[in-house]
Design a protein around this motif. Structure first.
Motif, PDB file in Angstrom:
ATOM      1  N   GLU A  84       5.636  17.533 -43.777  1.00  0.00           N
ATOM      2  CA  GLU A  84       5.573  17.605 -44.386  1.00  0.00           C
ATOM      3  C   GLU A  84       6.403  18.131 -45.597  1.00  0.00           C
ATOM      4  OE1 GLU A  84       1.423  19.389 -43.782  1.00  0.00           O
ATOM      5  OE2 GLU A  84       2.440  20.956 -43.234  1.00  0.00           O
ATOM      6  N   GLN A  85       7.487  18.925 -44.915  1.00  0.00           N
ATOM      7  CA  GLN A  85       8.728  19.268 -45.543  1.00  0.00           C
ATOM      8  C   GLN A  85       9.626  17.966 -45.934  1.00  0.00           C
ATOM      9  OE1 GLN A  85      10.646  21.672 -43.642  1.00  0.00           O
ATOM     10  NE2 GLN A  85       8.829  23.301 -42.678  1.00  0.00           N
ATOM     11  N   LEU A  86       9.174  16.707 -46.230  1.00  0.00           N
ATOM     12  CA  LEU A  86       9.805  14.954 -46.323  1.00  0.00           C
ATOM     13  C   LEU A  86      10.712  15.292 -46.048  1.00  0.00           C
ATOM     14  CD1 LEU A  86       8.362  15.336 -50.279  1.00  0.00           C
ATOM     15  CD2 LEU A  86       6.875  14.590 -48.076  1.00  0.00           C
ATOM     16  N   GLU A  87      11.259  15.611 -45.036  1.00  0.00           N
ATOM     17  CA  GLU A  87      12.648  15.544 -44.020  1.00  0.00           C
ATOM     18  C   GLU A  87      12.444  14.898 -42.985  1.00  0.00           C
ATOM     19  OE1 GLU A  87      14.884  18.276 -43.411  1.00  0.00           O
ATOM     20  OE2 GLU A  87      13.433  20.645 -43.577  1.00  0.00           O
ATOM     21  N   PHE A  88      12.129  12.828 -43.337  1.00  0.00           N
ATOM     22  CA  PHE A  88      12.419  12.071 -42.899  1.00  0.00           C
ATOM     23  C   PHE A  88      13.312  11.415 -41.961  1.00  0.00           C
ATOM     24  CE2 PHE A  88       9.525  11.614 -46.292  1.00  0.00           C
ATOM     25  CZ  PHE A  88       7.583  11.100 -46.158  1.00  0.00           C
ATOM     26  N   GLY A  89      13.887  11.481 -42.554  1.00  0.00           N
ATOM     27  CA  GLY A  89      15.856  11.317 -41.703  1.00  0.00           C
ATOM     28  C   GLY A  89      15.462  11.965 -40.785  1.00  0.00           C
ATOM     29  N   LEU A  90      15.427  13.778 -41.460  1.00  0.00           N
ATOM     30  CA  LEU A  90      15.205  14.337 -39.900  1.00  0.00           C
ATOM     31  C   LEU A  90      14.773  14.018 -38.482  1.00  0.00           C
ATOM     32  CD1 LEU A  90      17.060  17.113 -39.120  1.00  0.00           C
ATOM     33  CD2 LEU A  90      14.950  18.599 -39.555  1.00  0.00           C
ATOM     34  N   VAL A  91      13.386  13.503 -38.835  1.00  0.00           N
ATOM     35  CA  VAL A  91      12.236  13.124 -37.634  1.00  0.00           C
ATOM     36  C   VAL A  91      12.843  12.026 -36.946  1.00  0.00           C
ATOM     37  CG1 VAL A  91      10.130  12.761 -37.806  1.00  0.00           C
ATOM     38  CG2 VAL A  91      10.816  14.490 -39.275  1.00  0.00           C
ATOM     39  N   ARG A  92      13.028  11.089 -38.243  1.00  0.00           N
ATOM     40  CA  ARG A  92      13.645   9.895 -37.198  1.00  0.00           C
ATOM     41  C   ARG A  92      15.093   9.889 -36.923  1.00  0.00           C
ATOM     42  NH1 ARG A  92      14.595   7.402 -42.213  1.00  0.00           N
ATOM     43  NH2 ARG A  92      12.312   6.391 -42.185  1.00  0.00           N
ATOM     44  N   GLU A  93      15.782  10.793 -36.721  1.00  0.00           N
ATOM     45  CA  GLU A  93      17.498  10.364 -36.307  1.00  0.00           C
ATOM     46  C   GLU A  93      16.324  11.712 -35.045  1.00  0.00           C
ATOM     47  OE1 GLU A  93      20.841  12.875 -37.774  1.00  0.00           O
ATOM     48  OE2 GLU A  93      19.849  14.347 -36.462  1.00  0.00           O
ATOM     49  N   ALA A  94      15.746  12.662 -34.834  1.00  0.00           N
ATOM     50  CA  ALA A  94      14.931  13.194 -34.021  1.00  0.00           C
ATOM     51  C   ALA A  94      14.252  12.567 -32.707  1.00  0.00           C
ATOM     52  CB  ALA A  94      14.165  14.487 -34.246  1.00  0.00           C
ATOM     53  N   LEU A  95      13.279  11.588 -33.242  1.00  0.00           N
ATOM     54  CA  LEU A  95      12.520  10.449 -32.743  1.00  0.00           C
ATOM     55  C   LEU A  95      13.501   9.659 -31.816  1.00  0.00           C
ATOM     56  CD1 LEU A  95       9.579  10.184 -34.648  1.00  0.00           C
ATOM     57  CD2 LEU A  95       9.867  11.271 -32.774  1.00  0.00           C
ATOM     58  N   ARG A  96      14.287   9.404 -32.585  1.00  0.00           N
ATOM     59  CA  ARG A  96      15.600   8.586 -31.490  1.00  0.00           C
ATOM     60  C   ARG A  96      17.109   9.305 -30.741  1.00  0.00           C
ATOM     61  NH1 ARG A  96      21.377   7.236 -31.808  1.00  0.00           N
ATOM     62  NH2 ARG A  96      21.929   5.360 -31.066  1.00  0.00           N
ATOM     63  N   GLU A  97      16.513  10.054 -30.824  1.00  0.00           N
ATOM     64  CA  GLU A  97      17.259  11.223 -29.262  1.00  0.00           C
ATOM     65  C   GLU A  97      16.365  11.310 -28.391  1.00  0.00           C
ATOM     66  OE1 GLU A  97      20.666  11.675 -29.606  1.00  0.00           O
ATOM     67  OE2 GLU A  97      20.731  10.328 -30.993  1.00  0.00           O
ATOM     68  N   ARG A  98      15.107  11.579 -28.720  1.00  0.00           N
ATOM     69  CA  ARG A  98      14.586  11.944 -27.774  1.00  0.00           C
ATOM     70  C   ARG A  98      13.910   9.960 -26.784  1.00  0.00           C
ATOM     71  NH1 ARG A  98       8.092  12.211 -28.808  1.00  0.00           N
ATOM     72  NH2 ARG A  98       8.570   9.907 -28.207  1.00  0.00           N
ATOM     73  N   LEU A 134       0.883   8.578 -37.722  1.00  0.00           N
ATOM     74  CA  LEU A 134       1.234   7.342 -37.289  1.00  0.00           C
ATOM     75  C   LEU A 134       2.537   7.158 -38.034  1.00  0.00           C
ATOM     76  CD1 LEU A 134      -0.115   4.174 -37.375  1.00  0.00           C
ATOM     77  CD2 LEU A 134      -0.242   4.380 -39.714  1.00  0.00           C
ATOM     78  N   LEU A 135       2.765   7.903 -39.430  1.00  0.00           N
ATOM     79  CA  LEU A 135       4.082   8.073 -39.783  1.00  0.00           C
ATOM     80  C   LEU A 135       5.105   8.302 -38.626  1.00  0.00           C
ATOM     81  CD1 LEU A 135       6.498   7.492 -42.188  1.00  0.00           C
ATOM     82  CD2 LEU A 135       6.086   9.587 -43.037  1.00  0.00           C
ATOM     83  N   TYR A 136       5.149   8.931 -37.348  1.00  0.00           N
ATOM     84  CA  TYR A 136       5.507   9.622 -36.551  1.00  0.00           C
ATOM     85  C   TYR A 136       6.008   8.577 -35.498  1.00  0.00           C
ATOM     86  CZ  TYR A 136       6.689  13.789 -34.017  1.00  0.00           C
ATOM     87  OH  TYR A 136       7.555  14.953 -32.814  1.00  0.00           O
ATOM     88  N   ASP A 137       4.781   7.989 -35.365  1.00  0.00           N
ATOM     89  CA  ASP A 137       4.780   6.951 -33.833  1.00  0.00           C
ATOM     90  C   ASP A 137       5.222   5.361 -34.587  1.00  0.00           C
ATOM     91  OD1 ASP A 137       2.867   8.279 -32.502  1.00  0.00           O
ATOM     92  OD2 ASP A 137       1.282   7.390 -32.865  1.00  0.00           O
ATOM     93  N   THR A 138       5.642   5.562 -35.752  1.00  0.00           N
ATOM     94  CA  THR A 138       6.262   4.112 -36.476  1.00  0.00           C
ATOM     95  C   THR A 138       7.915   4.306 -36.409  1.00  0.00           C
ATOM     96  OG1 THR A 138       5.965   5.024 -38.661  1.00  0.00           O
ATOM     97  CG2 THR A 138       4.035   3.007 -37.347  1.00  0.00           C
ATOM     98  N   MET A 139       7.710   5.677 -36.497  1.00  0.00           N
ATOM     99  CA  MET A 139       9.255   5.971 -36.618  1.00  0.00           C
ATOM    100  C   MET A 139      10.299   6.152 -35.349  1.00  0.00           C
ATOM    101  SD  MET A 139       9.572   9.165 -39.243  1.00  0.00           S
ATOM    102  CE  MET A 139       9.770   9.020 -41.100  1.00  0.00           C
ATOM    103  N   GLY A 140       9.153   6.323 -34.137  1.00  0.00           N
ATOM    104  CA  GLY A 140       9.682   6.394 -32.654  1.00  0.00           C
ATOM    105  C   GLY A 140       8.960   6.761 -32.054  1.00  0.00           C
ATOM    106  N   GLY A 141       8.500   7.541 -31.960  1.00  0.00           N
ATOM    107  CA  GLY A 141       7.390   8.165 -31.548  1.00  0.00           C
ATOM    108  C   GLY A 141       6.156   7.251 -30.475  1.00  0.00           C
ATOM    109  N   ALA A 142       6.878   6.962 -30.377  1.00  0.00           N
ATOM    110  CA  ALA A 142       5.741   5.953 -29.719  1.00  0.00           C
ATOM    111  C   ALA A 142       6.266   4.742 -29.023  1.00  0.00           C
ATOM    112  CB  ALA A 142       4.008   5.622 -30.488  1.00  0.00           C
ATOM    113  N   ARG A 143       7.331   5.100 -28.516  1.00  0.00           N
ATOM    114  CA  ARG A 143       8.170   3.706 -27.337  1.00  0.00           C
ATOM    115  C   ARG A 143       7.721   4.203 -26.057  1.00  0.00           C
ATOM    116  NH1 ARG A 143      13.532   3.506 -31.317  1.00  0.00           N
ATOM    117  NH2 ARG A 143      12.829   2.315 -32.936  1.00  0.00           N
TER     118      ARG A 143
END
Length: 576
Positions: A84-98, A134-143
């Protein structure tokens, strides 16, 4: 660069013998890198540097994870709200680490956890939230975890019967991951030691060394006996979280950024007080509130308020606790009360300071700066992205190191206990028979120690394989192992961080303090006087925290918390 012979490893053991040799090493060797701070970022920097072939030392004034890194929400998550805060890079990075933690680096410590997001508005909220997930999942959240699942109100209530029917019109379930933050940080530091890092706690930086215009090391004090030694290094990394500015002032260098401390309070309640098969994520007027499954408990949190008082001991107030109860009770059929609370803990987030912004909206991005020749500072970020932060800090220090350094490889280095973990899970019944334990107990140990479980159990006598009286989720041998292998120097280290007895039982560790102190005494050679002191100091801490939780304002709570004596004689400038 160091040769293999110059960097003997200890197998990751942080016991009394290793502590003694670490002190000798600090005073006799020149390191490529000295890391100040034993939280998750400092431990991550030590591991990153050691696995690049650098000579590295880590010093911590108190205990591993004694600050923020033992007081988080205990989640490895992408940060859904940051979309929601449009910090897409942070979310993508965190999902990769997870994903790395779940699959390769720490599968014994990091586990999937589901959350239900209750929908309270018809028409617009479901598609809006679904788009974000959906954005969360496609960034790597649903692997390695399932993707989102949409539920009707009836379906959501079957999953979480504790919810009031009129509190939702439907729901969406999604997955993140969780871990015992203190255990993960300790295992990270032990892994760094395994690869040659010198790791020493209760070792406070009291000054910086300089040669001409550059930082050339630090002067440290053993807070136990007052001895001091100079530690020479080509570069120093300040990874002290909310203490970044204080260490910066001690160095005499001007900082490139400021850190603001934000207090987050969590409460712990019994699992049977909220009937649910999934955790919850609830919107509040400021941020979000999590109800997180935690063994036989739920963790409810968190608050998000500025803190300008004692950085070592942030105090939870009655107002903080009431805030959490009021918000979670808005959706529960059976409200939680103060009497339901088993544990309370407060931590400080190190946020990069902004201009006229509330702490809940400050960026969780991290910043790295070479604030002076030979000195790098790193702050901000999220627990989940510690590995990226660590790599950035070592890269920033590279300009001050002799020769060319290797690239970071920590995305390929499992933490101690990860190798062989999955096979041991399949063999849990056989291990239970071998050690004379119930299979559920072996599985619990595997999720705490992974493949190090043999190291924990092989030398245990039948007496040590019994549960701790007053805290039966833990075996007596775990207290001994905490002191002999995991760097625990004081009773509070075991009760609050190597185990989580301090927040998982209504007595908060007081009822078993004497038993645990006697177990530790055998490792550290404590006499009766020392045992009694450790128990008294711990009991006074618990009493001070309880009193603080009865007052409404931060100033009064901090004053009450400050009345408790300290296990460590750390002076006014602590490390982490």
């Amino acid at each position: 660069m160091a040769t293999r012979e110059e960097r003997p490893t200890t197998g990751g053991r942080l016991g009394p013998a290793e502590r003694g040799s670490a002190w000798e090493s600090l005073g006799s060797r020149t390191f490529d890198l000295v890391v100040i701070g034993g939280g998750v970022v400092g431990a991550g920097v030590a591991l990153d540097a050691a696995t690049r072939g650098l000579r590295v030392a880590l010093v911590e004034a108190r205990d591993l994870a004694s600050g923020t890194s033992s007081r988080s929400s205990k989640l490895f998550h992408g940060g859904l709200r940051y979309l929601e805060q449009l910090e897409f890079g942070l979310v993508r990075e965190a999902l990769r680490e997870r994903e790395l933690m779940l699959t390769r680096l720490a599968p014994h410590l990091v586990k999937p956890v589901s959350f239900l997001y209750p929908l309270s508005h018809r028409l617009w909220e479901r598609p809006y939230t679904a788009a974000g997930l959906l954005l969360y999942d496609t960034m790597g959240g649903a692997r390695s975890v399932p993707g989102q699942r949409h539920l009707t109100r009836a379906g959501a209530l079957r999953m979480v019967p504790a919810l009031r029917r009129n509190a939702l019109v439907g729901g969406i379930r999604y997955y993140d991951a969780q871990a015992d933050d203190a255990r993960h940080t300790a295992m990270l530091a032990r892994t760094a030691a395994h690869y040659g890092a010198v790791v020493r706690t209760s070792t406070q930086v009291v000054d910086f060394l300089r040669e001409a215009d550059r930082v050339s090391g630090v002067r440290v004090r053993d807070v136990g006996n007052g001895a001091e030694v100079e530690v020479r290094a080509h570069a120093v990394v300040n990874a002290t979280g909310v203490w970044t500015d204080e260490i910066q002032r001690l160095s005499g260098s001007r900082g490139r950024f400021r850190v603001r401390a934000s207090k987050g309070v969590h409460i712990v309640v019994p699992r049977d007080r909220i009937v649910a098969e999934s955790g919850l994520i609830l919107r509040t007027e400021k941020s979000v509130l999590f109800v997180i499954p935690w063994r036989n408990h739920w963790i409810v949190g968190t608050t998000d308020t500025d803190w300008y008082l004692d950085l070592a001991h942030p105090a939870a107030t009655r107002a903080d606790i009431d805030y959490l109860l009021d918000h979670v009770n808005k959706v529960l059929v059976t409200p939680l009360t103060h009497e339901d609370i088993e544990g309370v803990y407060a931590g400080l987030r190190p946020l990069l300071a902004g201009e006229n912004e509330s702490t809940s909206k400050l960026s969780r991005e991290h910043a790295v700066a070479r604030v002076a020749p030979g000195l790098v500072a790193i702050a901000g970020g999220k627990y989940t992205t510690y590995r990226v932060m660590a790599a950035d800090a070592v890269d920033a220090a590279a300009v001050d190191l002799p020769g060319r350094i290797q690239p970071s490889i920590t995305d390929k280095v499992p933490l101690l206990g990860a190798d062989g973990y999955h096979a041991l899970v399949n063999q849990a019944d056989h291990l239970a028979t071998r050690y004379g334990l119930h299979p559920y107990r072996v599985r619990h140990l595997l999720d705490r120690y992974g493949s190090l479980v043999h190291e924990v159990l092989d030398s245990a006598t039948p007496e040590l394989l019994k549960p701790i009286a007053g805290a039966p989720d833990y075996l007596r041998v775990e207290a001994v192992y905490a002191a002999s292998h995991e760097g625990a120097l004081h009773l509070e280290d075991v009760l609050t961080r190597r185990t989580r007895i301090s927040i998982e039982y209504p007595h908060r560790g007081v009822d078993c303090a004497r038993t645990v102190a006697e177990l530790i005494a055998g490792v550290h050679g404590w006499d009766e006087t020392r045992i009694a002191r450790e128990v008294a100091v711990y009991a006074a801490r618990v009493e001070a925290e309880r009193k603080a939780q009865e007052v409404a304002d931060d100033e009064s709570a901090a004053a009450l918390r400050a009345t408790a004596p300290e296990a460590r004689s750390v002076t006014t400038r602590p490390n982490t």
